[in-house]
Enzyme design. Structure first.
Site, PDB file in Angstrom:
ATOM      1  N   TYR A  60       0.870  -1.181   0.000  1.00 32.32           N
ATOM      2  CA  TYR A  60       0.000   0.000   0.000  1.00 32.32           C
ATOM      3  C   TYR A  60       0.899   1.220   0.000  1.00 32.32           C
ATOM      4  O   TYR A  60       1.488   1.586   1.017  1.00 32.32           O
ATOM      5  CB  TYR A  60      -0.890   0.040   1.241  1.00 32.32           C
ATOM      6  CG  TYR A  60      -1.963  -1.014   1.327  1.00 32.32           C
ATOM      7  CD1 TYR A  60      -2.305  -1.795   0.238  1.00 32.32           C
ATOM      8  CD2 TYR A  60      -2.646  -1.226   2.517  1.00 32.32           C
ATOM      9  CE1 TYR A  60      -3.293  -2.758   0.318  1.00 32.32           C
ATOM     10  CE2 TYR A  60      -3.643  -2.183   2.614  1.00 32.32           C
ATOM     11  CZ  TYR A  60      -3.951  -2.948   1.519  1.00 32.32           C
ATOM     12  OH  TYR A  60      -4.931  -3.899   1.615  1.00 32.32           O
ATOM     13  N   PHE A  76     -13.243  -4.439   0.993  1.00 32.72           N
ATOM     14  CA  PHE A  76     -14.057  -3.793  -0.042  1.00 32.72           C
ATOM     15  C   PHE A  76     -15.555  -3.963   0.192  1.00 32.72           C
ATOM     16  O   PHE A  76     -16.339  -3.957  -0.756  1.00 32.72           O
ATOM     17  CB  PHE A  76     -13.686  -4.317  -1.434  1.00 32.72           C
ATOM     18  CG  PHE A  76     -12.429  -3.722  -2.006  1.00 32.72           C
ATOM     19  CD1 PHE A  76     -11.785  -2.676  -1.375  1.00 32.72           C
ATOM     20  CD2 PHE A  76     -11.888  -4.213  -3.186  1.00 32.72           C
ATOM     21  CE1 PHE A  76     -10.627  -2.129  -1.900  1.00 32.72           C
ATOM     22  CE2 PHE A  76     -10.735  -3.666  -3.729  1.00 32.72           C
ATOM     23  CZ  PHE A  76     -10.118  -2.623  -3.076  1.00 32.72           C
TER      24      PHE A  76
END
Length: 292
Positions: free
Chosen positions: A64, A221
């Site tokens: 990330y 998500f």
């Protein structure tokens, strides 16, 4: 509901008790999950608020950013308070063009673990998910064995899986203890669609296996997939409780199964606080039937 606890690796020598509402750091990065946050002070404040608001499960990954969220976590929270579980994942990497590629050969996984240990300033990572990339040419068992080898060495306390199919989960459980599973799952997305490989993987079936073996399922998500889809049922329940659509989506996860540990991510302190309020919403049986 109000911030119940969940136990990770309950049958191991080192069980972990965490609040059943965590925080995912991916949104703290720049556009395209790349680079520094648009508002660095706010990003650091959100991480500090996790501790102040009794959120003690934080999800991250060294890809990330790259390494952006790990460095932010260390800057905001190190030395880490007792009881904080920082969960990272390995198995993937980013190329200079920002594309996602498998990084799951045993030597790759070891390099990733060493990098996470360095950037998180830790001697041992409490929980690591092996992120399965369907387009990989490395045998699944070979990658898993490398994970369990590093666990034996003490670099990893608990091993988990991410983006796993029912068959892969069953195989992994024959090789060692699986502490957690991190799959795409939400009200509007009951099966995992791998965003980087295009393959559809089991959602409800994996959840059933997690429940049977008392393995926490950490949905990723859940809002990303659910929020763009205007579900009139969600809207109706949101009006009933004077809540936002996001809050009802999160409340549904909390009520769907006691083995689900949501980790909604955001780069907004306001949205972080709004997400937390989902733990205060008590959906009844009628609500859940309506949402099904």
């Amino acid at each position: 509901m109000n911030m119940q606890e969940i136990t990770i690796a309950g049958e191991s020598k080192h069980p972990l008790k965490v609040k059943r509402f965590g925080y995912g750091t991916m949104r703290l990065t720049g556009e395209g999950i790349w680079g520094e946050p648009a508002n660095r002070p706010e990003a650091l404040q959100i991480l500090k608020q996790c501790i102040q608001r009794d959120v003690n499960f934080i999800d991250t990954a060294d890809f990330y950013g790259e390494d952006v969220t790990n460095r932010l976590i260390a800057e905001a929270l190190y030395p880490y308070p007792d009881g904080l579980v920082i969960c990272t994942k390995v198995g993937g990497a980013r190329k200079p063009d920002k594309s996602w590629v498998p990084f799951n050969r045993p030597e790759d996984l070891r390099n990733s673990i060493e990098n996470n240990l360095r950037t998180l300033k830790s001697d041992q990572i409490t929980l690591v998910h092996f992120r399965i990339m369907p387009e990989s040419d490395v045998p699944f068992k070979e990658s898993m064995q490398a994970m369990f080898d590093m666990q034996k060495e003490g670099k990893i306390l608990h091993v988990g899986l991410s983006n796993v199919s029912p068959e892969e989960l069953e195989t992994a459980m024959t090789m060692g203890n699986i502490a957690t599973v991190e799959n795409m799952y939400g009200h509007a997305q009951r099966s995992t669609i791998d965003l980087f490989g295009g393959e559809t993987r089991g959602g409800e079936e994996v959840l059933a296996m997690c429940e049977e073996h008392q393995i926490p399922l950490i949905p990723f998500f859940s809002l990303f997939q659910s929020m763009p889809k205007k579900d009139n049922r969600i809207l109706a329940i949101a009006r009933k409780y004077n809540a936002t659509n996001a809050q009802i989506n999160l409340a549904w996860l909390l009520h769907r199964s006691p083995w689900i540990l949501p980790i909604p991510g955001t780069s907004s302190l306001k949205h972080f606080e709004e997400n937390l309020k989902a733990t205060e919403i008590e959906l009844n049986e009628e609500d859940m039937l309506f949402l099904e």
